[in-house]
Every structure is written in C-alpha cells, then in structure tokens.
Design a protein around this motif. Structure first.
Motif, PDB file in Angstrom:
ATOM      1  N   TYR A  13       3.974   3.941  -0.846  1.00 42.88           N
ATOM      2  CA  TYR A  13       4.451   3.194   0.320  1.00 42.88           C
ATOM      3  C   TYR A  13       3.517   3.326   1.519  1.00 42.88           C
ATOM      4  O   TYR A  13       3.414   2.408   2.325  1.00 42.88           O
ATOM      5  N   SER A  14       2.848   4.452   1.656  1.00 45.86           N
ATOM      6  CA  SER A  14       1.988   4.643   2.824  1.00 45.86           C
ATOM      7  C   SER A  14       0.867   3.610   2.879  1.00 45.86           C
ATOM      8  O   SER A  14       0.402   3.257   3.958  1.00 45.86           O
ATOM      9  N   GLY A  15       0.462   3.102   1.752  1.00 51.13           N
ATOM     10  CA  GLY A  15      -0.583   2.091   1.712  1.00 51.13           C
ATOM     11  C   GLY A  15      -0.114   0.695   2.089  1.00 51.13           C
ATOM     12  O   GLY A  15      -0.927  -0.208   2.274  1.00 51.13           O
ATOM     13  N   HIS A  16       1.192   0.516   2.210  1.00 51.90           N
ATOM     14  CA  HIS A  16       1.742  -0.798   2.534  1.00 51.90           C
ATOM     15  C   HIS A  16       2.218  -0.900   3.982  1.00 51.90           C
ATOM     16  O   HIS A  16       2.771  -1.915   4.384  1.00 51.90           O
ATOM     17  N   GLY A  17       2.014   0.150   4.760  1.00 55.36           N
ATOM     18  CA  GLY A  17       2.511   0.177   6.134  1.00 55.36           C
ATOM     19  C   GLY A  17       1.931  -0.899   7.025  1.00 55.36           C
ATOM     20  O   GLY A  17       2.653  -1.538   7.797  1.00 55.36           O
ATOM     21  N   ALA A  18       0.633  -1.127   6.926  1.00 58.86           N
ATOM     22  CA  ALA A  18      -0.003  -2.130   7.790  1.00 58.86           C
ATOM     23  C   ALA A  18       0.545  -3.523   7.516  1.00 58.86           C
ATOM     24  O   ALA A  18       0.896  -4.266   8.449  1.00 58.86           O
ATOM     25  N   LYS A  19       0.663  -3.879   6.247  1.00 60.59           N
ATOM     26  CA  LYS A  19       1.199  -5.200   5.904  1.00 60.59           C
ATOM     27  C   LYS A  19       2.644  -5.328   6.378  1.00 60.59           C
ATOM     28  O   LYS A  19       3.042  -6.373   6.910  1.00 60.59           O
ATOM     29  N   ALA A  20       3.431  -4.286   6.209  1.00 57.62           N
ATOM     30  CA  ALA A  20       4.820  -4.319   6.671  1.00 57.62           C
ATOM     31  C   ALA A  20       4.882  -4.500   8.179  1.00 57.62           C
ATOM     32  O   ALA A  20       5.744  -5.212   8.692  1.00 57.62           O
ATOM     33  N   GLY A  21       3.963  -3.858   8.887  1.00 62.65           N
ATOM     34  CA  GLY A  21       3.902  -4.016  10.337  1.00 62.65           C
ATOM     35  C   GLY A  21       3.595  -5.444  10.749  1.00 62.65           C
ATOM     36  O   GLY A  21       4.243  -6.007  11.640  1.00 62.65           O
ATOM     37  N   TRP A  22       2.599  -6.038  10.091  1.00 66.93           N
ATOM     38  CA  TRP A  22       2.249  -7.430  10.398  1.00 66.93           C
ATOM     39  C   TRP A  22       3.409  -8.371  10.058  1.00 66.93           C
ATOM     40  O   TRP A  22       3.716  -9.293  10.817  1.00 66.93           O
ATOM     41  N   ASP A  23       4.039  -8.135   8.915  1.00 70.12           N
ATOM     42  CA  ASP A  23       5.185  -8.967   8.519  1.00 70.12           C
ATOM     43  C   ASP A  23       6.321  -8.845   9.527  1.00 70.12           C
ATOM     44  O   ASP A  23       6.973  -9.833   9.866  1.00 70.12           O
ATOM     45  N   SER A  24       6.559  -7.637  10.026  1.00 71.94           N
ATOM     46  CA  SER A  24       7.614  -7.429  11.017  1.00 71.94           C
ATOM     47  C   SER A  24       7.300  -8.158  12.308  1.00 71.94           C
ATOM     48  O   SER A  24       8.178  -8.794  12.903  1.00 71.94           O
ATOM     49  N   GLU A  25       6.049  -8.066  12.724  1.00 77.44           N
ATOM     50  CA  GLU A  25       5.651  -8.749  13.958  1.00 77.44           C
ATOM     51  C   GLU A  25       5.839 -10.257  13.823  1.00 77.44           C
ATOM     52  O   GLU A  25       6.337 -10.926  14.735  1.00 77.44           O
ATOM     53  N   GLN A  26       5.481 -10.777  12.664  1.00 79.51           N
ATOM     54  CA  GLN A  26       5.632 -12.207  12.422  1.00 79.51           C
ATOM     55  C   GLN A  26       7.116 -12.613  12.413  1.00 79.51           C
ATOM     56  O   GLN A  26       7.503 -13.610  13.020  1.00 79.51           O
TER      57      GLN A  26
END
Length: 85
Positions: free
Chosen positions: A24-37
């Motif tokens: 999961y730690s490797g998916h944090g950045a994408k999750a952050g961008w998805d949340s912002e969107q």
C-alpha cells in the motif's frame, strides 16, 4: 542455510497479508492525486490537508505490513532457536 533448524509453523497466510499491506505504501501518491481530483469535482477547494491525510494513511498501512513481516521473521528465528537448543 545448511544445518539450520526448520521452521515449525510457516504461517504463509501471515506472510501474504504482510506483503499486501506493505504494498500500500507504493500507492499513496496516486491515492492522494485521486483524492484531490475527487474533492475538486465535489467543489471543495483548499483540501491539501485532507489529501495529505490520505497519503499518510497509505504510508501507515505500508508500515503496518513491514512491522508484521518483521514480527514474522522474528517468530521464525525464535522457532529455529528453540529447536536448536
């Protein structure tokens, strides 16, 4: 290693769960961008702290997996030590 005692209980299921959580730690950045969107689409602005929380949660999930993997390795070492004694 040769001459090393075999592990009594492999607990493969624990190893699998630990690796999943660690990933999961490797998916944090994408999750952050998805949340912002998603927050932007909902008309919310200035949500940087919320996005940071999402990224942090993913990092914590990865840390949980790492700790579980380390605990499992320690348990295997303890099993070997008890068998060799």
């Amino acid at each position: 290693m040769r001459g090393e005692a075999a592990v009594v209980e492999r607990r493969k299921d624990v190893e699998v769960v630990a690796m999943r959580w660690q990933a999961y730690s490797g998916h944090g950045a994408k999750a952050g961008w998805d949340s912002e969107q998603s927050l932007g689409q909902a008309g919310l602005s200035g949500c940087g702290p919320l996005v940071n929380r999402v990224v942090e949660i993913y990092g914590l999930m990865g840390s949980i997996g790492e700790q579980l993997a380390l605990a499992r390795a320690a348990e295997q070492d303890a099993q070997r030590h008890r068998l060799a004694a």
